[in-house]
Write an enzyme that holds these catalytic residues in place. Structure first.
Site, PDB file in Angstrom:
ATOM      1  N   ARG A  39       9.310  -2.473   9.001  1.00  0.00           N
ATOM      2  CA  ARG A  39      10.253  -2.939   7.977  1.00  0.00           C
ATOM      3  C   ARG A  39      11.018  -1.759   7.405  1.00  0.00           C
ATOM      4  NH1 ARG A  39       7.165  -5.234   3.803  1.00  0.00           N
ATOM      5  NH2 ARG A  39       5.327  -4.528   4.929  1.00  0.00           N
TER       6      ARG A  39
ATOM      7  N   HIS B  97      -1.252  -7.993   3.254  1.00  0.00           N
ATOM      8  CA  HIS B  97      -0.147  -7.315   3.926  1.00  0.00           C
ATOM      9  C   HIS B  97       0.751  -8.373   4.553  1.00  0.00           C
ATOM     10  CE1 HIS B  97       2.098  -4.644   6.492  1.00  0.00           C
ATOM     11  NE2 HIS B  97       1.484  -3.599   5.953  1.00  0.00           N
TER      12      HIS B  97
END
Ligand SMILES: Cc1cc2nc3c(=O)[nH]c(=O)nc-3n(C[C@H](O)[C@H](O)[C@H](O)COP(=O)(O)OP(=O)(O)OC[C@H]3O[C@@H](n4cnc5c(N)ncnc54)[C@H](O)[C@@H]3O)c2cc1C
Ligand code: SF4
Ligand code: SF4
Ligand code: FES
Lengths: 221, 560
Positions: free
Chosen positions: B343, B323
């Site tokens: 994000r 990740h």
């Protein structure tokens, strides 16, 4: 809120080794470690009471007394950074749940209130002693949560327990054996069970049930 | 724990923070460099999966000759913890269904099997719910929005997995989506709703529609506490602190139960079962390539080992998800996940020069590789960790600009991150967090069919331990969907097997076979598996009482 990491970063002499006691063992470790990491760092095995290491599973509750105070506080061992002179003990109590219920046995949302008092008969005996609030490492207003549930305001009660990690610390502190966190979770669950009926979901379920929507595994977009 | 060598020309924390604030205040903001890149090349050069020196071929077992990560091969080809002598005099218990692992997949399977009337034991390594499930933040996928369809969900999933997923499994997954959400609501789970009571949805990297439903950034916590409560209030017999260390087989090589190590009683117990469902989750705590991990403490790949020894086929053992946004500083939180939701909401990733260097919404493997590239090429932020042992490195996750553009968003949508910042004395509305990729998810695993059945009769595998659905890359939100969808399938199906079979004889012959094969292939038999716990917890030294610190008044395993 100022971040104090810069001096730690640039000036190595500032980095502190601290000495403390964990479960009666004297331990020295860098102050950038959590209680659990400090135990490992010092070479002590630790498995029990360790779970997510992320502050959400509630398995690692510890009691801590800091050097400058006689007060004993409850914290999560994976989130608590060690400090000089701390005295830390891992909680050992593991209480079996006192209450038993199944949502599917509650017939309609009209019955929730009655059922609640049958399942949690102690809840209305809350003596507002604030014990649960003091025990909660997440700063949840547990006591008000219980009070709201007793009044039948389950949605509002449940809202207070959003960040509850079910560490059971409030439960151990309650003189009336109320299991306040389970009251809170009950309040949350009945709200979901009886009152979440999203039309976007229901429409899609219907379209799938009637075969309007299906998947062709050879079709590629 | 950073695994890459730090470039000598790298930029210090202080300097980089200066660059960051300078660019943030400048009129043009953060310059974007190299946003269009050759993605294939980037992955090849910088993604950890592509480091050839870390890949090996398996020498023994059903996947002999297949590519496999070295550290996974080490546990698959290690010796068993069990000798026949260990079993003499052990307590034996019997059940219809044995579920191994108390995360989301295990709970869903146990609930379904118990509801259908089977006798169920759920044995889990730590406490029920100590799992990767409880830590999930971002949400769960289900095509429920008007205009979205299971077909689009199918297409997105297949494509994201680099066209290598099992089509039949994916079809079941996506068709189960809406029903899975309904089932969770019926267990009492809450989701974020709009003012009309509709489920709120958002996009994830790689989804063509708004398809992720969620509860704040606590989706896994909400799911796990509800499932845990449901299981505890059911007829399922829950065994905490009871890791499975080996499976049992019958005269025909079918799975017939498991050997459990009871940590509290410091002894083994045999559980005979008509069906076993393995739901032990992932491998993060094996720390592949020395990466930090987002995974919980018990994620040591045990299920892979148990299943492989009995002869179950595995797949994609060289494919893992890193990740992009794991915490790099402060050290005690190293590896902790920062949700992709940030994000998705528009937070930038900025290098030490104050530049954006990748489109933040690209798939995870691309963003992770780009961050590793910045650090390897000297554009990362570097600082010594407090004990001077590790040098950490990373790039900025730009929460301050996100907050400036959308005031209040951090507190409202990402309370867990704000808390995390506060605990580390970082006000994330003012100061960016230092991040670096973290080992997050096992893409592959045990080969299964549409009901979670492995290639061994009587053995089911569900959740992160299984492989095939996500191919070689997983979309956010599909793991939580998988654990409930396939957990329920396996639980329901296992009950049907109940009547058909009885075991004549219970054996651990497969262990002798394993030892013979290991010896024939000159494999070192120095280490044992499954690991159960990461090395730094010193579980094995504690169990071996001679090594136990004599001044210690208690054992960190059983507290006695
Ligand atoms: C920080 C984080 C965030 C995530 N966010 C998301 C997200 O937003 N959306 C999404 O879809 N996915 C997300 N994922 C992935 C997803 O959470 C997991 O893939 C999924 O929850 C795995 O569920 P599981 O039931 O298979 O395994 P787990 O939930 O990990 O449960 C496995 C259980 O098995 C037990 N166990 C292990 N070994 C043994 C043994 N030998 N004997 C007995 N028990 C054993 C473990 O202790 C544990 O209780 C996230 C993962 C992490 C780590
Ligand atoms: S409410 Fe109780 S169980 Fe929940 S976090 Fe607080 S102390 Fe722990
Ligand atoms: S500890 Fe128990 S009695 Fe005291 S306030 Fe909390 S719920 Fe009420
Ligand atoms: S280990 Fe899960 S809350 Fe600390």
């Amino acid at each position: 809120m100022n971040h104090n990491l810069n001096d730690k970063q640039t000036n190595k002499k500032n980095e502190n080794e601290v000495s403390l006691s964990i479960n009666g063992q004297p331990i020295t470790a860098p102050d950038s470690l959590s209680v659990i990491q400090a135990l490992w760092h010092a070479g002590y095995p630790r498995v029990k009471g360790v779970g997510c290491l992320d502050g959400v599973c509630g398995s690692c509750s510890v009691m801590v007394r800091r050097a400058d105070s006689s007060e004993i506080k409850m914290e999560l061992g994976c989130q608590l950074l060690i400090e000089d002179g701390m005295d830390v003990f891992f909680s050992v109590f593991e209480l079996p749940p006192q209450h038993n219920y199944e949502l599917s046995r509650i017939n309609t949302s009209w019955d929730v209130q009655t059922e609640f008092h049958k399942i949690f008969p102690e809840a209305e005996k809350c003596r507002h002693c604030n014990g649960c609030n003091k025990a909660c490492p997440k700063g949840i207003d547990v006591e008000s949560g219980v009070e709201l549930a007793v009044k039948g305001r389950f949605r509002e009660s449940g809202e207070l327990f959003v960040e509850c990690v079910m560490c059971n610390l409030c439960m151990t502190g309650c003189p009336e054996f109320i299991d306040p966190n389970h009251v809170g979770l009950f309040a949350r669950r009945v709200t979901g069970y009886f009152h979440t009926r999203p039309s976007n979901l229901i429409n899609q379920l219907e379209a799938i049930r009637t075969g309007q929507l299906d998947v062709d595994i050879e079709e590629q977009s | 724990m950073s695994q890459n060598k730090v470039m000598s020309g790298s930029i210090s924390y202080q300097q980089a923070l200066g660059n960051y604030h300078l660019q943030k205040q400048s009129l043009e903001g953060f310059p974007a460099v190299e946003l269009s890149i050759d993605e294939k090349q980037l992955l090849k050069e910088f993604h950890p999966d592509h480091r050839h020196e870390t890949i090996t071929e398996l020498q023994v077992g059903p996947n002999k000759g297949d590519r496999c990560h070295k550290q996974i091969a080490d546990v698959l080809q290690a010796d068993s913890r069990i000798d026949a002598a260990d079993l003499a005099g052990t307590r034996i218990r019997e059940t219809d269904v044995l579920v191994i692992g108390g995360g989301g997949a295990g709970c869903a399977a146990a609930l379904m099997a118990a509801e259908a009337g089977a006798k169920v034991i759920l044995a889990t390594k730590l406490k029920l719910g100590d799992s990767n499930t409880v830590m999930a933040e971002g949400g769960i996928q289900a095509s429920i929005e008007k205009g979205d369809t299971p077909q689009s969900h199918y297409n997105d999933t297949f494509k994201a997995g680099h066209q290598s997923g099992n089509k039949k499994l994916i079809k079941k997954l996506v068709m189960d989506g809406p029903e899975t959400i309904r089932w969770l609501i019926q267990q009492g789970m809450q989701f974020d709703l709009n003012e009309f009571g509709d489920l709120l949805t958002r996009k994830a990297g790689g989804t063509s529609a708004n398809r992720v439903v969620y509860f704040r950034d606590y989706t896994g916590l909400e799911m796990m506490r509800v499932l845990r409560e449901a299981v505890k209030n059911s007829d399922v017999d829950v065994w905490d602190y009871s890791p499975a260390v080996e499976l049992l087989s019958n005269e025909s090589g079918h799975c017939a139960g498991a050997i459990i190590s009871s940590l509290q009683e410091c002894r083994y117990v045999q559980i005979k079962a008509k069906t076993v469902i393995i739901a032990t989750g992932g491998i993060g705590r094996i720390h592949l390539n020395q990466f930090p991990t987002s995974n919980h403490f018990g994620a040591t790949g045990d299920g892979l080992v148990l299943a492989y020894r009995l002869g179950a086929k595995l797949r994609d053992l060289d494919s893992f998800q890193y990740h992009p946004t794991g915490v790099a500083y402060p050290q005690h939180l190293s590896g902790t996940l920062i949700t992709e939701g940030l994000r998705s909401s528009g937070a930038f990733i900025i290098n030490a020069l104050g530049e954006r260097f990748v489109n933040e919404l690209k798939p995870r493997d691309i963003v992770a590789a780009a961050i590793i590239r910045e650090c390897q090429e000297g554009r990362g932020v570097v600082g010594d960790s407090a004990d001077g042992k590790n040098v950490m490195q990373g790039v900025w996750l730009d929460t301050p600009s996100l907050e400036a553009r959308k005031p209040g968003i951090l507190k409202k949508r990402f309370p867990k991150l704000v808390q995390l910042g506060l605990k580390s004395k970082i006000d994330i509305t003012q100061t960016p967090m230092l991040i670096y990729p973290t080992l997050h998810y096992q893409n592959g695993g045990v080969v299964i069919d549409e009901n979670g059945r492995s290639t061994i009769a009587g053995l089911y595998c569900v959740g992160e331990v299984s492989g095939g659905i996500h191919g070689r890359n997983r979309l956010m939100g599909n793991a939580l969907l998988e654990i409930i969808s396939f957990g329920r399938r396996a639980g329901a199906r296992a009950v049907k097997d109940r009547k058909t079979r009885g075991h004549k004889q219970i054996t651990i012959d497969h262990i002798s076979n394993l030892r013979r094969e290991l010896m024939q292939n000159n494999m070192p038999m120095t280490s044992k598996s499954p690991l159960l716990f990461p090395e730094y917890a010193q579980f094995d030294s504690a169990k071996n009482s001679t090594a136990r610190n004599s001044s210690s008044t208690f054992c960190g395993v059983c507290d006695q």
